[in-house]
Design an enzyme around this catalytic site. Sequence first.
Site, short mmCIF file in Angstrom:
data_model
loop_
_atom_site.label_atom_id
_atom_site.label_comp_id
_atom_site.label_asym_id
_atom_site.label_seq_id
_atom_site.Cartn_x
_atom_site.Cartn_y
_atom_site.Cartn_z
N PRO A 32 138.25 44.34 -4.16
CG PRO A 32 139.60 44.07 -2.27
CD PRO A 32 138.18 44.11 -2.72
NE ARG A 33 138.44 44.60 -11.59
CZ ARG A 33 138.41 45.62 -12.45
NH1 ARG A 33 139.54 46.15 -12.89
NH2 ARG A 33 137.27 46.10 -12.88
CG ASN A 41 127.39 39.58 -15.08
OD1 ASN A 41 126.99 40.26 -16.01
ND2 ASN A 41 127.68 38.30 -15.21
CB ALA A 42 129.44 43.33 -17.79
N GLY A 43 131.15 45.26 -15.93
CA GLY A 43 131.46 46.65 -15.65
C GLY A 43 132.53 47.09 -16.63
CG HIS A 44 132.26 46.59 -20.24
ND1 HIS A 44 131.62 46.09 -21.33
CD2 HIS A 44 132.56 45.51 -19.48
CE1 HIS A 44 131.53 44.78 -21.24
NE2 HIS A 44 132.09 44.40 -20.12
CB THR A 45 135.91 51.82 -16.85
OG1 THR A 45 135.36 51.21 -15.69
CG2 THR A 45 136.20 53.28 -16.58
N GLY A 71 137.97 38.24 -17.26
CA GLY A 71 137.19 39.48 -17.27
C GLY A 71 138.04 40.70 -16.95
CG ASP A 72 137.04 43.18 -14.54
OD1 ASP A 72 136.01 43.67 -15.04
OD2 ASP A 72 137.06 42.60 -13.44
CD GLN A 115 130.14 38.48 -17.88
OE1 GLN A 115 129.50 38.00 -18.80
NE2 GLN A 115 129.75 39.58 -17.27
CB THR A 161 129.70 34.38 -15.62
OG1 THR A 161 128.44 35.03 -15.42
CG2 THR A 161 130.02 34.27 -17.11
CE LYS A 221 134.97 42.12 -21.25
NZ LYS A 221 135.81 41.96 -20.05
N GLY A 222 135.90 47.36 -22.68
CA GLY A 222 135.11 48.58 -22.88
C GLY A 222 135.91 49.63 -23.64
#
Length: 427
Positions: A307-308, A38-42, A12-13, A227, A242, A16-17
Amino acid sequence: MSATSVIGLQWGDEAKGKIVDLLTEQHDIVVRYLGGNNAGHTVIFGGETYKLSLLPAGILHDSVVSVIATGVVINPKAFLEELGRIVERRGNVPPERMLISDRAHVIFPYHMAEEAAFEKARGGDAIGTTMRGIGTCYRDKAGRTHAIRMGDLINPDRLRRRLEEIVPQKNRAIAALDDDFVPFEVDVIYEEYSNYADQLRPYVTDTTSFLHKAVAAGKKLLFEGAQGCLLDIDHGSFPYVTSSNSSGCGIHSGSGVSERVISKMIGIVKAYTTRVGGGPFPTELDDEIGQHIRDVGNEYGTVTGRPRRCGWFDAVATGYGARLSGVDCIAVMLVDVLDGLDEIKICEAYDFNGVRTTDFPSHVEDLAQMKPIYRTVPGWKTDITGIRKRADLPENALKYVETVAELVGYPVEIISVGPDREQTILE
Ligand code: GDP
Ligand code: IMO
Ligand code: MG
């Protein structure tokens, strides 16, 4: 054959966004088909930053229809809040530009309560979920007896009947896990969710039928993955995954559209690796280089702010994700984050009890035993964020990207050197 898909090949991360945003203008319809908030696309362009979670990134373009398809799990409150924020910044989104599947399943407050209780019970082995009720909603979908779909939500009689049956059972189940649990009341949930239903009704439709007609009419579809492959419920690093098919395998089931309409499947990879949540991570860097990558790449979760975890690029895991999804090419993102490093490592194989392997293991117990075998390459020590052509990249940067592609096994079509739409190398 007029569809494109964008799939994350890692945990994930992968950005993609950014790529969905870039490709949207060449398409008519953008489809989210799995996961939920649950997704976060910046997405960043023109100095503006948009953080999308449940809404397809296509929502930022007035010319396309955004579809939240059947495989998505929907928290109505989260949807309405996110849509409200977009409307505030970009103007009204009429229902004909934002469709929600009547087959998609709905997240209720008891899903979050159950998830909190399950995670707590696992203690140090917690999956490290986003606590958005995603897994518990999918659990009810698979279990069938406790499921409520969007089509039920917008029908007041059906909603009340379903809640009267389900809520008392959920109360008993959660109370058995959590001594401090305060039971949910049917009337309170019904009132809150009826209110959401009234606001959502105009958007809810049979998106499968809509998409079939769109394909027949030659419309161009863009499937927005959420994801990543290694979080796929069937094929990922189970159980630290997930609860849906977040590899390319999920496009067909999640949208109702055959993947045979896809003419291009783009695998998105980060130039290094990140993970949020629990589970083994062979190339993790628990040192100052990991912290450097976290700082430069701003590697903090969009959804939870966690933090990732950061580490070197893992070609074994990513190659597996790419084959699983059947990509045509890859986009290598966040290459600029590595600008300051003297040397960079790429995991080209694992050592498993003294045996070299390039197979991604089926069990996390084995993944935890894998020792990365690294290829070390020199860094480029140059700021590449202003570069727009492949030929202008420092030799070592281009070599790095080409080595990543060679080890993953697919050609690179896009190189990203910064978060802005403009900071992209397409030629
Ligand atoms: P997604 O969930 O796959 O859409 O990825 P996220 O949006 O969660 O995380 C990717 C982050 O990297 C976002 O903050 C992007 O703005 C940022 N980003 C995207 N491409 C680049 C890039 O090439 N360089 C840098 N430095 N940041 C990028
Ligand atoms: P995008 O679309 C990164 C991770 C969580 C946790 C596991 C299960 O922005 O790439 P869940 O709440 O889904 O049950 O959590 O999956 N996870 C993600 N990690 N990016 C995401 O989405 C994620 N969505 C879920 O951190 O480890
Ligand atoms: Mg994200």
